[in-house]
Design a protein around this motif. Structure first.
Motif, PDB file in Angstrom:
ATOM      1  N   GLY A 273       8.795 -14.832   6.590  1.00  0.00           N
ATOM      2  CA  GLY A 273       8.770 -13.362   6.552  1.00  0.00           C
ATOM      3  C   GLY A 273       7.335 -12.902   6.723  1.00  0.00           C
ATOM      4  O   GLY A 273       6.411 -13.559   6.209  1.00  0.00           O
ATOM      5  N   ALA A 274       7.133 -11.824   7.424  1.00  0.00           N
ATOM      6  CA  ALA A 274       5.759 -11.294   7.598  1.00  0.00           C
ATOM      7  C   ALA A 274       5.868  -9.781   7.623  1.00  0.00           C
ATOM      8  O   ALA A 274       6.949  -9.211   7.813  1.00  0.00           O
ATOM      9  CB  ALA A 274       5.148 -11.779   8.889  1.00  0.00           C
ATOM     10  N   ASN A 275       4.676  -9.136   7.395  1.00  0.00           N
ATOM     11  CA  ASN A 275       4.775  -7.677   7.269  1.00  0.00           C
ATOM     12  C   ASN A 275       4.364  -6.959   8.545  1.00  0.00           C
ATOM     13  O   ASN A 275       4.119  -5.777   8.540  1.00  0.00           O
ATOM     14  CB  ASN A 275       3.922  -7.197   6.085  1.00  0.00           C
ATOM     15  CG  ASN A 275       2.457  -7.556   6.298  1.00  0.00           C
ATOM     16  OD1 ASN A 275       2.094  -8.081   7.366  1.00  0.00           O
ATOM     17  ND2 ASN A 275       1.628  -7.335   5.289  1.00  0.00           N
TER      18      ASN A 275
ATOM     19  N   SER B  35       1.225 -12.045   9.040  1.00  0.00           N
ATOM     20  CA  SER B  35       1.020 -11.074   7.948  1.00  0.00           C
ATOM     21  C   SER B  35      -0.402 -10.541   7.987  1.00  0.00           C
ATOM     22  O   SER B  35      -1.349 -11.315   8.077  1.00  0.00           O
ATOM     23  CB  SER B  35       1.251 -11.774   6.598  1.00  0.00           C
ATOM     24  OG  SER B  35       2.656 -11.707   6.327  1.00  0.00           O
ATOM     25  N   VAL B  36      -0.506  -9.225   7.952  1.00  0.00           N
ATOM     26  CA  VAL B  36      -1.834  -8.584   7.915  1.00  0.00           C
ATOM     27  C   VAL B  36      -1.957  -7.914   6.544  1.00  0.00           C
ATOM     28  O   VAL B  36      -1.086  -7.111   6.164  1.00  0.00           O
ATOM     29  CB  VAL B  36      -1.932  -7.510   9.037  1.00  0.00           C
ATOM     30  CG1 VAL B  36      -3.203  -6.696   8.849  1.00  0.00           C
ATOM     31  CG2 VAL B  36      -1.862  -8.192  10.401  1.00  0.00           C
ATOM     32  N   PRO B  37      -2.956  -8.310   5.757  1.00  0.00           N
ATOM     33  CA  PRO B  37      -3.053  -7.734   4.398  1.00  0.00           C
ATOM     34  C   PRO B  37      -3.000  -6.210   4.423  1.00  0.00           C
ATOM     35  O   PRO B  37      -3.634  -5.576   5.277  1.00  0.00           O
ATOM     36  CB  PRO B  37      -4.408  -8.229   3.892  1.00  0.00           C
ATOM     37  CG  PRO B  37      -4.762  -9.401   4.753  1.00  0.00           C
ATOM     38  CD  PRO B  37      -4.069  -9.195   6.079  1.00  0.00           C
ATOM     39  N   GLY B  38      -2.212  -5.680   3.561  1.00  0.00           N
ATOM     40  CA  GLY B  38      -2.225  -4.234   3.362  1.00  0.00           C
ATOM     41  C   GLY B  38      -1.383  -3.465   4.365  1.00  0.00           C
ATOM     42  O   GLY B  38      -1.400  -2.249   4.384  1.00  0.00           O
ATOM     43  N   SER B  39      -0.601  -4.178   5.163  1.00  0.00           N
ATOM     44  CA  SER B  39       0.150  -3.337   6.130  1.00  0.00           C
ATOM     45  C   SER B  39       1.642  -3.473   5.844  1.00  0.00           C
ATOM     46  O   SER B  39       2.438  -3.665   6.733  1.00  0.00           O
ATOM     47  CB  SER B  39      -0.155  -3.783   7.565  1.00  0.00           C
ATOM     48  OG  SER B  39       0.205  -5.164   7.622  1.00  0.00           O
ATOM     49  N   GLY B  40       2.035  -3.350   4.558  1.00  0.00           N
ATOM     50  CA  GLY B  40       3.482  -3.279   4.263  1.00  0.00           C
ATOM     51  C   GLY B  40       3.972  -4.491   3.504  1.00  0.00           C
ATOM     52  O   GLY B  40       3.281  -5.509   3.401  1.00  0.00           O
ATOM     53  N   ARG B  41       5.139  -4.322   2.923  1.00  0.00           N
ATOM     54  CA  ARG B  41       5.690  -5.355   2.011  1.00  0.00           C
ATOM     55  C   ARG B  41       6.986  -5.905   2.585  1.00  0.00           C
ATOM     56  O   ARG B  41       7.733  -5.190   3.285  1.00  0.00           O
ATOM     57  CB  ARG B  41       6.028  -4.711   0.651  1.00  0.00           C
ATOM     58  CG  ARG B  41       4.972  -3.765   0.130  1.00  0.00           C
ATOM     59  CD  ARG B  41       3.951  -4.456  -0.735  1.00  0.00           C
ATOM     60  NE  ARG B  41       4.550  -4.920  -2.008  1.00  0.00           N
ATOM     61  CZ  ARG B  41       3.987  -5.899  -2.731  1.00  0.00           C
ATOM     62  NH1 ARG B  41       2.910  -6.502  -2.289  1.00  0.00           N
ATOM     63  NH2 ARG B  41       4.520  -6.269  -3.879  1.00  0.00           N
ATOM     64  N   ILE B  42       7.229  -7.151   2.221  1.00  0.00           N
ATOM     65  CA  ILE B  42       8.572  -7.688   2.528  1.00  0.00           C
ATOM     66  C   ILE B  42       9.222  -8.035   1.199  1.00  0.00           C
ATOM     67  O   ILE B  42       8.533  -8.196   0.184  1.00  0.00           O
ATOM     68  CB  ILE B  42       8.458  -8.960   3.414  1.00  0.00           C
ATOM     69  CG1 ILE B  42       7.477  -9.965   2.785  1.00  0.00           C
ATOM     70  CG2 ILE B  42       8.030  -8.594   4.818  1.00  0.00           C
ATOM     71  CD1 ILE B  42       7.400 -11.248   3.550  1.00  0.00           C
TER      72      ILE B  42
END
Lengths: 735, 145, 166
Positions: free
Chosen positions: C133-135, C141-148
């Motif tokens: 899973g990635a945001n 995954s990019v820190p700070g750009s949404g939650r999974i």
């Protein structure tokens, strides 16, 4: 020439067993206590509801194998029921339903919060382990740090090599350092092993095991030791143990070593059941080195409902010798008690009647400086009472008693009393008239009358009384508030013929205090041995100021009795016959929101001097601030000025003082001085107390107490809070 | 000067349940006085009463008031504390918990202890009557809104 | 399910346009891709044949519509995975399914959801039975750009018989 033998004792009592059962017992002492079962057991927090809550895990990235394992990274937040974990990284294993979180981990669990390096939590059962956590609990907002914390169940956690304190901040004023600290919110207990209590970083107490309640409930375990010193007994050291047998039963054992007397053992048991309750305390000192005698005392109270309408109770107090209270007592109330009651009661309640059997006797603790006459024993006394109201407008009642009075020296005998009463109350909202006739028939059979005196005596005296009164009301505005003022004139006529009762024995009669309760009763003597002859009318006027809420704000009253006969039935302490009684004046109530006053004056008509007077003033601007001043005067017996106050001296400092000075004897009868320092998580109290214990002898007692909120009270001497509550009316302690 | 004889005292409710034990003297006297004015029924169980009086605390205490110079008690203060509240069976409160504290002082002498026992009973009965009147006055002005 | 590997993938749709040179076929209108227990439904699908002759399908749900994915899982009689997303990429060779933007994947056991995943990017590799899973839609995954989000339902112990009677 007053050789006041100074007896400084610092009577040591066990620091109060934590949250004694007393309030529950005191509550139970009354009749209708539906929630008896709940006493002691607190409602279980619904934590096991969490078992079926879903586990929600949020993060910024995750990977794993479904139904097996999942790894989460960046801003991970795991939430299940009442528990939330935040961390940088976490792994979740499905089979074990277990989470491993690490990287500035913080855990919220049922309101408690923990931060630490890492945590492993078994989500389903709520078990887990946290590495070097800092924690803050919701109960008593306790906090501290530790090497690790283990959650053994939803309610039970263990803090390993950690600190516990209820003070805020990183360097708390006091903290408990222990090898292991078991916190069980279910049992509401904390048990610390190898515990040391530090106060301002100074170790003040070490205990192999120290238990304390999380929320003030009772907790078995060693109570903080007590120290004391007294001029006669020397140094005292006690180590009380509190044994919480069951939610409604407990036992306190307080062994105490007294330097110059020996080892004293005290046991106090309390119990409370559905239909019974009681409290028994026994103290014993084998071979007191001072007096070479065995010293003991017992105080036992028991109440029981044998059947729904049968009550049984006893109240037994005894001591080994006359000086026991002043040698071992801890509080003024004990030393002032020179008569120890021993009584048992059995009462049957019928629908409109009740029958009671009572046995009672008093142990007299003689003080040769002012000897006390021994009261009669009643072995037994049978009391019957029946009454019915509004039977075709009539009220009838019958009071009867059969008593066998026993006394070692004075005359002994049986007395039978029969006292039927009939009245026809006409009660209307604005006025009432209650004519009443009653007959007082008494028969004595004396065992050892003085020579030449009759062994059998009878007396039958009728009494007629007419009580009448009116109630006027008007709206009034006083002190800036709308009040209803009432004006209640009342007239009470009593006619009882004279019968010579000088040959009659006096088992239980005396002249009643002359007050507003007595002024409207038919007999000026209490007890049944003297029926006062009377042809008198009592007039009184009462005015009440009643708030809109129905609360009585202020009450003024004046009353006097007019005699149309010379009162010939007397007692040694009765006033001489007079045509008009003393004048009674009284006023009490709240003058303003913070100022209340009460005054009562009994003015003799013969010499216009006051026979008895009490004037009291209380100013209580806010909680924690109270000033009382009271002047009490009883002609030829006492004249005292009693001033007491609790006042904040400076920020966090509270001064308390009381001085009860006898103007008549130019001597301080009772004095208390002390101060309290209160922080938000601890309080320190020092009290110096001085009270008269016998003629020309007084005791001064010193006690201090350090209360660590949520842990316990440590101190020397009697619990200052009780002393202050008794001495300074309106005193409010911090908690 | 504006005084008029007091009119009939009526309670703003038709039925009341009074939460006392059956052998409680205070309960007996209160029930008699409520019944006296005729229009109010005292029910034997709480849920068929329009108004319920809960007894929160009823406590009699004897406190030393003054000592003579030999440390002997010369005056006691008899304190009768009664705390109650009035609600309906759903729990809606008509009168929030109210505490009435009455005090009578009684002189004391060791040699008259039996007589003082009897006098104490008289004073407690006097406080009980006073307490009943004060409770009735509060019940009479209950706001039933 | 592993057995799907040996099944043929076929795609049905209302319209069919193929460009043999670039080996790209574009299907629109009620597209259904099936392969054994695997089913994918969408409004449009672009299928590219790879060098090895396997298919790489990109399905999109069309305006507001979502692509629906369903496949059985090994390890139990009635284990399924279902997923929806605005865009789904399926690589026949790697058997890797990627759910992109507003992705929501559910794992079911006997018709009951045991696990649910929501996020910007979810992928499911049925060959190796793992998921990512990635945001961000890119899959990184990019820190700070949404939650999974992953929701795990509590284990349903079979309630003991007598409990049921109560």
């Amino acid at each position: 020439q007053t050789a006041a033998t100074e007896q400084t004792t610092a009577p040591a009592t066990p620091a109060t067993p934590v949250a004694p059962l007393a309030p529950a017992l005191a509550k139970k002492a009354k009749e209708s206590i539906p929630e008896v079962k709940l006493i002691g057991s607190n409602k279980p927090v619904d934590r096991d509801a969490d078992k079926d809550a879903p586990t929600i895990i949020e993060s910024e990235s995750m990977s794993g194998r479904p139904e097996r394992i999942a790894n989460f990274d960046d801003h991970v937040e795991i939430q299940k029921g009442g528990m939330t974990i935040k961390a940088d990284r976490a792994t979740y294993r499905n089979l074990e339903d277990e989470v491993d979180a690490s990287g500035n981990m913080s855990l919220q669990r049922y309101g408690d919060c923990y931060t630490g390096d890492s945590a492993r939590m078994q989500m389903d059962a709520g078990l887990g382990h946290i590495e070097n956590p800092i924690y803050k609990l919701v109960k008593n907002n306790a906090q501290g740090h530790a090497n690790s914390i283990d959650f053994l169940s939803r309610e039970h956690s263990v803090i390993n090599q950690g600190t516990y304190s209820t003070c805020e901040g990183l360097s708390p004023d006091w903290y408990l350092k222990s090898d292991t600290l078991n916190l069980d919110t279910g049992l509401d207990s904390g048990v610390a092993k190898k515990a040391t209590v530090y106060f301002k970083d100074v170790p003040i107490l070490f205990a192999p095991s120290l238990s304390f309640p999380l929320s003030g409930a009772r907790q078995s375990g060693l109570l903080p030791p007590t120290f004391g010193a007294s001029s006669k007994g020397g140094i005292e050291f006690g180590l009380p143990y509190y044994y919480n047998i069951a939610p409604n039963r407990d036992l306190t054992i307080f062994p105490k070593f007294i330097a110059r007397r020996g080892l004293q053992l005290g046991v106090e048991g309390r119990y409370l059941g559905e239909t019974y309750s009681g409290e028994t305390s026994v103290e014993g000192l084998l071979h007191d080195q001072q007096t070479n005698t065995d010293r003991w005392s017992i105080a036992s109270v028991h109440k029981q409902k044998l059947l729904p309408n049968v009550d049984f109770s006893w109240d037994i107090n005894a001591a080994s010798d006359d000086d026991y209270p002043s040698d071992f007592s801890r509080s003024i109330t004990k030393t002032a008690q020179r008569l120890l009651l021993r009584e048992a009661d059995l009462v049957y309640y019928g629908s409109i009647w009740s029958l009671g059997l009572r046995v009672s006797n008093y142990q007299v603790l003689q003080d040769l400086a002012a000897p006390i006459t021994r009261p009669y024993d009643r072995l037994p006394q049978l009391n019957f009472h029946a009454e019915q109201r509004d039977l075709m407008g009539f009220d009838w009642a019958v009071d009867s008693s059969l008593t066998r009075f026993w006394h070692p020296s004075m005359v002994r005998g049986d007395r039978t009393v029969l006292n039927p009463q009939l009245s026809y109350p006409i009660i209307n909202p604005g006025w009432f008239i209650t004519p009443k006739v009653s007959l007082h028939a008494t028969n004595y059979h004396l065992e050892n009358p003085d020579p030449g005196q009759p062994t059998d005596l009878n007396r039958v005296l009728p009494t007629l009384s007419i009580d009448s009164g009116m109630v006027f009301e008007r709206k009034a505005n006083f002190f800036g508030r709308d009040l209803t003022q009432t004006l209640e004139p009342r007239l009470f006529y009593v006619r009882t013929p004279y019968k010579d009762q000088s040959l009659f024995p006096n088992f239980d009669s005396a002249t009643a205090d002359f007050n507003f309760a007595q002024i409207f009763s038919e007999n000026r003597f209490t007890g049944s041995d003297r029926i006062g002859d009377s042809n008198q009318i009592t007039a009184a006027l009462i005015s009440r100021f009643i708030e809109a809420s129905g609360e009585e704000r202020l009450r003024l009253a004046v009353g006097q009795r007019f005699y149309f006969n010379t009162q010939r039935v007397t007692l040694p302490d009765a006033a001489a016959s007079q045509s008009r009684s003393d004048l009674l004046l009284s006023a009490d109530g709240k003058i303003s929101k913070t100022l209340s006053a009460d005054a009562a004056l009994q003015l003799s008509q013969t010499d216009r001097q006051s026979v008895r007077a009490n004037y009291g003033l209380r100013w209580q601007p806010e909680t924690g601030k109270v000033l009382n001043a009271e002047y009490r005067f009883q002609r030829d017996t006492l004249e005292q000025l009693d001033i007491s106050a609790q006042w904040p001296l400076a920020k966090r400092w509270y001064g308390v003082a009381r001085s009860n000075y006898s103007i008549l004897d130019k001597r301080l009868v009772e004095g208390v001085a002390g101060f309290e320092y209160r922080q938000d998580c601890w309080a320190f109290r020092v009290i110096i107390q001085r009270f008269a214990t016998a003629t020309l002898q007084s005791t001064s007692a010193f006690s201090f107490q350090l209360e660590l909120n949520g842990l316990g009270k440590f101190g020397l001497g009697s619990n200052p809070i009780d002393v202050l509550k008794k001495n300074i009316s309106g005193y409010q302690s911090a908690d | 000067c504006g005084f008029a004889m007091r009119g009939a005292v009526s309670f703003p409710f038709k039925s009341i349940y009074v939460g006392f034990g059956d052998s409680s003297p205070l309960g007996g006297e209160l029930k008699r006085n409520i019944r006296a004015n005729g229009q109010t029924v005292i029910t034997s169980s709480a849920n068929d009463a329009e108004v319920i009086l809960d007894v929160l605390t009823e406590n009699r205490e004897k406190v030393i008031l003054s000592l003579n110079s030999q440390g002997r008690v010369r005056e006691y203060n008899l304190v009768y504390t009664f705390k109650f509240r009035v609600r309906d069976k759903t729990g809606k409160e008509f009168l929030e918990p109210t505490e009435i504290v009455l005090k009578r002082n009684i002189t004391f002498n060791e040699s008259q202890v039996l007589a003082k026992e009897a006098e104490e009973a008289v004073l407690y009965r006097d406080m009980q009557t006073d307490l009943v009147q004060q409770i009735l006055r509060r019940l009479a002005v209950l706001n039933m809104s | 399910e592993q057995a799907d590997r040996y099944k043929k993938t076929d795609i049905e749709a209302e319209h069919y346009a193929s460009d043999d040179r670039k080996k790209i076929t574009v299907l629109t209108g009620d597209v259904v891709v099936t392969r054994g227990t695997l089913t994918i439904k969408s409004a449009k699908a672009v299928n590219t044949e790879t060098a090895e002759g396997t298919m790489f399908v990109v399905l999109t749900g069309g305006p507001g519509g979502q692509v629906f994915f369903r496949q059985k899982r090994d390890g139990g009689p009635d284990l399924w995975v279902e997923g929806v997303a605005s865009r789904v990429e399926y690589d026949e060779k790697t058997e890797l399914v990627k759910f992109i933007t507003k992705a929501h994947v559910k794992y079911l056991e006997n018709k009951k959801v045991t696990q649910e995943q929501e996020g910007e990017f979810l992928s499911y590799d049925s060959k190796n039975e793992n998921f990512i899973g990635a945001n961000t839609a890119s899959g990184q995954s990019v820190p700070g750009s949404g939650r999974i989000k992953l929701t795990i339902q509590p284990k349903l112990e079979q309630p003991k018989p007598e409990e049921q009677k109560k």
